[in-house]
Design a protein around this motif. Structure first.
Motif, PDB file in Angstrom:
ATOM      1  N   LEU B  33     -11.427   0.232   2.406  1.00 14.97           N
ATOM      2  CA  LEU B  33     -10.699   0.764   1.255  1.00 14.97           C
ATOM      3  C   LEU B  33      -9.358   1.328   1.704  1.00 14.97           C
ATOM      4  CD1 LEU B  33     -13.688   2.562  -0.526  1.00 14.97           C
ATOM      5  CD2 LEU B  33     -12.622   0.398  -1.173  1.00 14.97           C
ATOM      6  N   TYR B  34      -8.378   1.225   0.813  1.00  9.47           N
ATOM      7  CA  TYR B  34      -7.005   1.592   1.163  1.00  9.47           C
ATOM      8  C   TYR B  34      -6.351   2.343   0.005  1.00  9.47           C
ATOM      9  CZ  TYR B  34      -7.955  -2.498   4.143  1.00  9.47           C
ATOM     10  OH  TYR B  34      -8.527  -3.393   5.011  1.00  9.47           O
ATOM     11  N   TRP B  35      -5.486   3.290   0.351  1.00  6.23           N
ATOM     12  CA  TRP B  35      -4.591   3.911  -0.616  1.00  6.23           C
ATOM     13  C   TRP B  35      -3.152   3.600  -0.235  1.00  6.23           C
ATOM     14  CZ3 TRP B  35      -5.589   5.530  -5.247  1.00  6.23           C
ATOM     15  CH2 TRP B  35      -6.809   6.126  -5.568  1.00  6.23           C
ATOM     16  N   TYR B  36      -2.387   3.120  -1.217  1.00  6.87           N
ATOM     17  CA  TYR B  36      -0.969   2.858  -1.050  1.00  6.87           C
ATOM     18  C   TYR B  36      -0.186   3.681  -2.069  1.00  6.87           C
ATOM     19  CZ  TYR B  36      -1.844  -1.425   1.695  1.00  6.87           C
ATOM     20  OH  TYR B  36      -2.229  -2.327   2.660  1.00  6.87           O
ATOM     21  N   ARG B  37       1.067   3.959  -1.724  1.00  9.25           N
ATOM     22  CA  ARG B  37       1.995   4.525  -2.701  1.00  9.25           C
ATOM     23  C   ARG B  37       3.172   3.564  -2.839  1.00  9.25           C
ATOM     24  NH1 ARG B  37       3.586  10.412  -1.704  1.00  9.25           N
ATOM     25  NH2 ARG B  37       4.580   9.545   0.153  1.00  9.25           N
ATOM     26  N   GLN B  38       3.563   3.373  -4.075  1.00  9.77           N
ATOM     27  CA  GLN B  38       4.705   2.517  -4.363  1.00  9.77           C
ATOM     28  C   GLN B  38       5.751   3.366  -5.052  1.00  9.77           C
ATOM     29  OE1 GLN B  38       4.010  -0.772  -7.070  1.00  9.77           O
ATOM     30  NE2 GLN B  38       5.516  -2.025  -5.995  1.00  9.77           N
ATOM     31  N   ALA B  39       6.858   3.566  -4.362  1.00  4.91           N
ATOM     32  CA  ALA B  39       7.942   4.367  -4.911  1.00  4.91           C
ATOM     33  C   ALA B  39       8.830   3.495  -5.781  1.00  4.91           C
ATOM     34  CB  ALA B  39       8.745   5.001  -3.779  1.00  4.91           C
ATOM     35  N   GLY B  41      11.566   2.215  -5.376  1.00  7.14           N
ATOM     36  CA  GLY B  41      12.215   1.119  -4.674  1.00  7.14           C
ATOM     37  C   GLY B  41      11.324  -0.095  -4.474  1.00  7.14           C
ATOM     38  N   ARG B  42      10.105  -0.056  -5.003  1.00  7.21           N
ATOM     39  CA  ARG B  42       9.180  -1.183  -5.084  1.00  7.21           C
ATOM     40  C   ARG B  42       8.358  -1.431  -3.830  1.00  7.21           C
ATOM     41  NH1 ARG B  42      13.067  -5.918  -7.069  1.00  7.21           N
ATOM     42  NH2 ARG B  42      14.012  -5.284  -5.111  1.00  7.21           N
ATOM     43  N   GLY B  43       8.739  -0.881  -2.675  1.00 10.21           N
ATOM     44  CA  GLY B  43       7.945  -1.136  -1.481  1.00 10.21           C
ATOM     45  C   GLY B  43       6.607  -0.430  -1.533  1.00 10.21           C
ATOM     46  N   LEU B  44       5.613  -0.983  -0.857  1.00  6.41           N
ATOM     47  CA  LEU B  44       4.286  -0.370  -0.778  1.00  6.41           C
ATOM     48  C   LEU B  44       4.105   0.271   0.584  1.00  6.41           C
ATOM     49  CD1 LEU B  44       3.905  -2.852  -2.920  1.00  6.41           C
ATOM     50  CD2 LEU B  44       1.490  -2.386  -2.537  1.00  6.41           C
ATOM     51  N   GLN B  45       3.697   1.511   0.564  1.00  9.99           N
ATOM     52  CA  GLN B  45       3.485   2.268   1.789  1.00  9.99           C
ATOM     53  C   GLN B  45       2.007   2.602   1.924  1.00  9.99           C
ATOM     54  OE1 GLN B  45       4.897   6.348   1.764  1.00  9.99           O
ATOM     55  NE2 GLN B  45       5.469   6.222   3.919  1.00  9.99           N
ATOM     56  N   LEU B  46       1.402   2.179   3.027  1.00 10.14           N
ATOM     57  CA  LEU B  46      -0.001   2.490   3.274  1.00 10.14           C
ATOM     58  C   LEU B  46      -0.139   3.966   3.620  1.00 10.14           C
ATOM     59  CD1 LEU B  46      -2.932   1.493   3.661  1.00 10.14           C
ATOM     60  CD2 LEU B  46      -2.359   1.077   6.055  1.00 10.14           C
ATOM     61  N   LEU B  47      -1.022   4.656   2.895  1.00  8.21           N
ATOM     62  CA  LEU B  47      -1.249   6.080   3.118  1.00  8.21           C
ATOM     63  C   LEU B  47      -2.512   6.314   3.949  1.00  8.21           C
ATOM     64  CD1 LEU B  47      -0.561   7.381  -0.511  1.00  8.21           C
ATOM     65  CD2 LEU B  47       1.049   7.266   1.402  1.00  8.21           C
ATOM     66  N   PHE B  48      -3.620   5.743   3.506  1.00  4.53           N
ATOM     67  CA  PHE B  48      -4.899   5.946   4.173  1.00  4.53           C
ATOM     68  C   PHE B  48      -5.712   4.661   4.105  1.00  4.53           C
ATOM     69  CE2 PHE B  48      -4.528  10.516   4.367  1.00  4.53           C
ATOM     70  CZ  PHE B  48      -3.800  10.863   3.245  1.00  4.53           C
ATOM     71  N   SER B  86       5.503  12.094  -6.726  1.00  5.79           N
ATOM     72  CA  SER B  86       5.547  11.178  -7.865  1.00  5.79           C
ATOM     73  C   SER B  86       5.610   9.734  -7.386  1.00  5.79           C
ATOM     74  CB  SER B  86       6.779  11.468  -8.733  1.00  5.79           C
ATOM     75  OG  SER B  86       6.676  12.730  -9.352  1.00  5.79           O
ATOM     76  N   GLY B  87       4.929   8.854  -8.109  1.00 12.12           N
ATOM     77  CA  GLY B  87       4.950   7.447  -7.732  1.00 12.12           C
ATOM     78  C   GLY B  87       3.776   6.707  -8.336  1.00 12.12           C
ATOM     79  N   PHE B  88       3.639   5.483  -7.928  1.00 14.01           N
ATOM     80  CA  PHE B  88       2.557   4.612  -8.408  1.00 14.01           C
ATOM     81  C   PHE B  88       1.572   4.464  -7.257  1.00 14.01           C
ATOM     82  CE2 PHE B  88       0.696   2.058 -11.433  1.00 14.01           C
ATOM     83  CZ  PHE B  88       0.583   0.715 -11.111  1.00 14.01           C
ATOM     84  N   TYR B  89       0.341   4.930  -7.464  1.00 16.60           N
ATOM     85  CA  TYR B  89      -0.655   4.934  -6.406  1.00 16.60           C
ATOM     86  C   TYR B  89      -1.636   3.784  -6.618  1.00 16.60           C
ATOM     87  CZ  TYR B  89       1.183   9.351  -4.822  1.00 16.60           C
ATOM     88  OH  TYR B  89       2.018  10.319  -4.324  1.00 16.60           O
ATOM     89  N   LEU B  90      -1.771   3.008  -5.587  1.00 19.50           N
ATOM     90  CA  LEU B  90      -2.613   1.820  -5.655  1.00 19.50           C
ATOM     91  C   LEU B  90      -3.754   1.924  -4.668  1.00 19.50           C
ATOM     92  CD1 LEU B  90       0.344  -0.661  -5.827  1.00 19.50           C
ATOM     93  CD2 LEU B  90      -1.438  -0.547  -7.559  1.00 19.50           C
ATOM     94  N   CYS B  91      -4.934   1.620  -5.144  1.00 25.74           N
ATOM     95  CA  CYS B  91      -6.109   1.504  -4.284  1.00 25.74           C
ATOM     96  C   CYS B  91      -6.367   0.022  -4.042  1.00 25.74           C
ATOM     97  CB  CYS B  91      -7.310   2.158  -4.962  1.00 25.74           C
ATOM     98  SG  CYS B  91      -8.843   2.145  -4.016  1.00 25.74           S
ATOM     99  N   ALA B  92      -6.824  -0.315  -2.878  1.00 25.72           N
ATOM    100  CA  ALA B  92      -7.128  -1.710  -2.559  1.00 25.72           C
ATOM    101  C   ALA B  92      -8.412  -1.769  -1.741  1.00 25.72           C
ATOM    102  CB  ALA B  92      -5.975  -2.363  -1.799  1.00 25.72           C
ATOM    103  N   TRP B  93      -9.031  -2.931  -1.751  1.00 23.58           N
ATOM    104  CA  TRP B  93     -10.228  -3.140  -0.929  1.00 23.58           C
ATOM    105  C   TRP B  93     -10.119  -4.479  -0.210  1.00 23.58           C
ATOM    106  CZ3 TRP B  93     -13.807  -7.112  -1.278  1.00 23.58           C
ATOM    107  CH2 TRP B  93     -13.672  -7.954  -2.395  1.00 23.58           C
ATOM    108  N   SER B  94     -10.885  -4.608   0.853  1.00 26.14           N
ATOM    109  CA  SER B  94     -11.010  -5.892   1.541  1.00 26.14           C
ATOM    110  C   SER B  94     -12.434  -5.992   2.068  1.00 26.14           C
ATOM    111  CB  SER B  94     -10.008  -6.012   2.681  1.00 26.14           C
ATOM    112  OG  SER B  94     -10.342  -5.135   3.739  1.00 26.14           O
ATOM    113  N   PHE B  95     -12.865  -7.228   2.321  1.00 28.41           N
ATOM    114  CA  PHE B  95     -14.146  -7.412   2.984  1.00 28.41           C
ATOM    115  C   PHE B  95     -14.037  -6.855   4.390  1.00 28.41           C
ATOM    116  CE2 PHE B  95     -16.408  -9.685  -0.158  1.00 28.41           C
ATOM    117  CZ  PHE B  95     -15.525 -10.546  -0.795  1.00 28.41           C
ATOM    118  N   ARG B  96     -15.150  -6.372   4.907  1.00 28.42           N
ATOM    119  CA  ARG B  96     -15.130  -5.752   6.238  1.00 28.42           C
ATOM    120  C   ARG B  96     -14.643  -6.721   7.311  1.00 28.42           C
ATOM    121  NH1 ARG B  96     -17.930  -1.454   8.038  1.00 28.42           N
ATOM    122  NH2 ARG B  96     -17.409  -0.683   5.969  1.00 28.42           N
ATOM    123  N   ASP B  97     -15.018  -8.004   7.162  1.00 26.85           N
ATOM    124  CA  ASP B  97     -14.661  -8.986   8.193  1.00 26.85           C
ATOM    125  C   ASP B  97     -13.439  -9.815   7.814  1.00 26.85           C
ATOM    126  OD1 ASP B  97     -17.106 -11.591   7.352  1.00 26.85           O
ATOM    127  OD2 ASP B  97     -15.859 -10.286   6.119  1.00 26.85           O
TER     128      ASP B  97
END
Lengths: 111, 113
Positions: B33-39, B41-48, B86-97
């Motif tokens: 699982l992942y948390w990103y912030r998108q400011a 300026g449109r770029g996505l920054q990985l937070l956790f 302030s910003g757009f916070y995105l959660c993401a997931w991926s398969f473990r492998d």
């Protein structure tokens, strides 16, 4: 650190035209991904590329993994109004969770 | 099939207030699982990112923290919000492998006033 340069930043095209955008990196990636994001929504994965030289299509979209592993391009053929959005490239360098994103290409399509 | 949910969809909070954003995934087990912030300026920054319950890796030191109390639940928190949060916070997931393919949720628009 690793950085991606995505170009162009924005494009204004006429419906029916073909579109090309690309990403370059200062370092090698093992995977290239292309996403599309529409306003107020999360990015949607369009194409994933895993091998240098790989060419993959998804409908009117075609993407290629550059031979040098430092670049990738995305082409959209015969654009339509619903292609509007921001297209992001992303590269994975191999470490856990380390997906690097470009700043996006904003595509506008005039009917 | 897998689905990912985020809530709330939008949030307006005053400076100094706490924050809790929630993300849940359905249809898979043991996801990354992942948390990103998108400011703006449109770029996505990985937070956790997290590879399992209670396991959190921070990419960028800041005013935020993350927790994973359950296998398919990921929470982003703050004790005191800053204007710059302030910003757009995105959660993401991926398969473990298959960590290279990440699938995003609908996002939360946070405005700190």
């Amino acid at each position: 650190g690793q950085q991606l340069n995505q170009s162009p930043q924005s494009m204004f095209i006429q419906e029916g035209e073909d579109v090309s955008m690309n990403c370059t990196s200062s370092s090698i990636f093992n995977t290239w991904l292309w996403y599309k994001q529409e306003p107020g929504e999360g990015p949607v994965l369009l194409i994933a590329l895993y091998k240098a030289g790989e060419l993959t299509s998804n409908g009117r979209l075609t993407a290629q993994f550059g031979i040098t592993r430092k670049d990738s391009f995305l082409n959209i053929s015969a654009s339509i109004p619903s292609d509007v959005g921001i297209y992001f490239c992303a590269g994975h360098g191999g470490s856990q969770g380390n997906l690097i994103f470009g700043k996006g290409t904003k595509l506008s399509v005039k009917p | 099939s897998q689905t990912i949910h985020q809530w709330p969809a939008t949030l307006v909070q005053p400076v100094g207030s706490p924050l809790s954003l929630e993300c849940t995934v359905e249809g898979t087990s043991n996801p990354n699982l992942y948390w990103y912030r998108q400011a703006a300026g449109r770029g996505l920054q990985l937070l956790f990112y997290s590879v399992g319950i209670g396991q959190i890796s921070s990419e960028v030191p800041q005013n935020l923290s993350a927790s994973r109390p359950q296998d398919r639940q990921f929470i982003l928190s703050s004790k005191k919000l800053l204007l710059s949060d302030s910003g757009f916070y995105l959660c993401a997931w991926s398969f473990r492998d298959r960590v290279r393919e990440q699938f995003f949720g609908p996002g939360t628009r946070l405005t700190v006033l």
